[in-house]
Design a protein around this motif. Structure first.
Motif, short mmCIF file in Angstrom:
data_model
loop_
_atom_site.label_atom_id
_atom_site.label_comp_id
_atom_site.label_asym_id
_atom_site.label_seq_id
_atom_site.Cartn_x
_atom_site.Cartn_y
_atom_site.Cartn_z
N MET A 280 12.74 -32.31 21.63
CA MET A 280 13.11 -32.44 20.22
C MET A 280 13.72 -31.15 19.70
N PHE A 281 13.14 -30.01 20.06
CA PHE A 281 13.64 -28.73 19.56
C PHE A 281 15.07 -28.48 20.05
N ILE A 282 15.37 -28.91 21.28
CA ILE A 282 16.72 -28.73 21.80
C ILE A 282 17.70 -29.66 21.10
N GLY A 283 17.35 -30.94 20.98
CA GLY A 283 18.21 -31.87 20.25
C GLY A 283 19.38 -32.37 21.07
N ILE A 293 18.48 -27.39 17.91
CA ILE A 293 19.35 -26.22 18.04
C ILE A 293 20.58 -26.53 18.88
N LYS A 294 20.65 -27.70 19.47
CA LYS A 294 21.80 -28.24 20.20
C LYS A 294 21.78 -27.82 21.68
N LEU A 333 20.27 -18.01 16.22
CA LEU A 333 19.96 -19.38 15.79
C LEU A 333 18.65 -19.85 16.41
N THR A 334 18.44 -19.57 17.69
CA THR A 334 17.23 -20.01 18.37
C THR A 334 15.99 -19.32 17.82
N ALA A 368 13.77 -30.81 13.71
CA ALA A 368 14.84 -31.32 14.58
C ALA A 368 15.36 -32.67 14.12
N THR A 369 14.90 -33.15 12.97
CA THR A 369 15.29 -34.43 12.38
C THR A 369 15.17 -35.57 13.39
N VAL A 370 14.02 -35.64 14.05
CA VAL A 370 13.78 -36.65 15.07
C VAL A 370 13.14 -37.89 14.47
N GLY A 371 11.95 -37.73 13.90
CA GLY A 371 11.27 -38.87 13.31
C GLY A 371 10.11 -39.39 14.13
#
Length: 425
Positions: A280-283, A293-294, A333-334, A368-371
């Motif tokens: 999730m954190f990676i996205g 963070i992509k 960013l990280t 991470a806007t996962v949900g």
């Protein structure tokens, strides 16, 4: 959009009971929809009326299109700050649009999104109609709603158990997974793949890094969930081999910031929670509907570490050198994102009675806007809900604007200070 959505969801017509929803519930749901997250404090199907569900789907669609368009425009803005020679080189390398082509870029984003959603909606609607006996109107409604939610990586579902009833249905799970991946790869990468998918050696470094890291994360995540949950009687245990593989793959795709789940997350082992936290954190990809963070940031960090371990003076990715400024942006960013998650986790520990692994999962999912959730979202106090609202908003617009700001904020210094040495480690 969050304010307008909040006011709309507070209308009596928006709830199934006909009573006005509380402002915290309306604000939380509107933020989750516009920021395409998917966290909920009430059962979407039971609490909201058809008007409320349509409003939520509209907020998701506007939020997804807005994020994709904004990310693309900021990318062009960053390129516009380059010098003429650098811009010509970058455009030749990336085949990127020019500032004069902004209307065409916006049009392409909208058309691409609607085509992907239309295809997925047809498949899901037919599946709900034929295999599950839903009436035609209801089947179409379910197909459109869940397609919008999937492509925009939102994760809202119209069943109380999310998608656990479809855990072994490849038509539903793979269609939603494909929509999630398509929306999460990023507009520039998808269009380059459509142009030259047969010629990988002509791909730009952005596309190569995005595709490579995405495949590694999907494959690695699937293997981790298979290993961790294989004998768990509450998750993969009752399924056959094919069902386990499908469920594990679906569980690996959803932390890309989609938020659907076909397994009961609250029954997963804690090791699976930690793996989900990392994913999730990676996205997903840049300039798409995914959060985190992509994957490009993580890919750059891996090459930075590899160059340092080898003692290389420069960081090279393929046949290109990664600028020092871009390296600093990825590290900044990280670290800032990790710091925000850490502070939010601490505050949630203070505000709620839940364990560290539970609130960490919730904080990462919101940022991470996962949900995805372990089931504690609805039972949090109002202060916890408001903290998650702020975290969802920061996680949706923060990495995007911060990355652009770091790229645009460059000062020319006319002198250099003498170097010094520091002990590292």
């Amino acid at each position: 959009m969050v304010a307008a959505g909040c006011l709309g969801l507070m209308l009596p017509i928006a709830t199934a009971s006909g009573e006005s929803a509380g402002w915290v519930t309306a604000l939380f749901t509107a933020t989750s929809a516009v920021c395409i997250t998917g966290l909920v404090v009430v059962d979407t199907a039971a609490h909201w009326s058809v008007f409320g569900e349509v409003l939520i789907a509209t907020l998701i669609q506007i939020g997804g299109l807005g994020i994709m368009t904004l990310a693309t425009l900021l990318t062009l803005t960053v390129s516009g700050r380059l010098g003429l020679r650098a811009r010509l080189s970058a455009q030749a390398e990336t085949k990127a649009a020019t500032m004069a082509g902004l209307p065409r870029v916006v049009r392409d984003v909208v058309v691409f999104s609607l085509i992907c959603e239309a295809v997925a909606a047809v498949v899901l609607s037919l599946r709900f109609l034929i295999a599950y006996g839903e009436p035609p109107g209801r089947a179409i409604y379910l197909g459109i709603f869940h397609t919008i939610s999937a492509f925009n990586n939102a994760g809202f579902a119209l069943w109380p158990d999310n998608l656990t009833r479809f855990v072994t249905d490849p038509w539903v799970c793979l269609t939603i997974a494909a929509a999630v991946i398509a929306g999460g790869l990023g507009f520039p990468v998808v269009f380059e793949l459509l142009r030259s998918w047969r010629r990988p050696r002509y791909w730009t470094m952005l596309t190569r890094l995005t595709v490579t890291v995405t495949i590694i994360l999907l494959a690695g995540g699937t293997l981790v969930f298979l290993a961790a949950e294989w004998d768990n009687p509450a998750t993969l245990g009752p399924l056959d081999a094919g069902g386990r593989l499908l469920a594990a793959f679906f569980a690996a795709v959803m932390p890309r910031t989609a938020g659907f789940n076909s397994l009961d997350l609250s029954q997963m082992h804690h090791s699976s929670w930690l793996a989900t936290d990392v994913l999730m954190f990676i996205g997903g990809g840049s300039a798409g509907t995914a959060g985190g963070i992509k994957v490009t940031t993580v890919g750059m960090l891996a090459f930075i570490v590899w160059a340092q371990l080898r003692g290389e003076p420069h960081v090279n990715i393929g046949h290109r050198r990664l600028p020092a400024a871009t390296q600093r942006q990825a590290v900044a960013l990280t670290l800032l994102s990790g710091g925000l998650v850490a502070v939010s986790t601490y505050l949630l520990l203070v505000l709620t009675p839940y364990r560290l692994d539970q609130v960490l999962f919730e904080a990462v999912s919101a940022f991470a806007t996962v949900g995805l959730s372990t089931g504690i979202t609805a039972d949090m106090p109002a202060a916890g809900h408001l903290l998650l609202v702020a975290l969802m908003f920061a996680g949706r617009v923060g990495p995007l604007t911060l990355g652009s700001a770091l790229a645009l904020k460059e000062h020319v210094r006319r002198y250099e200070l003498p170097e010094t040495t520091m002990i590292v480690g």
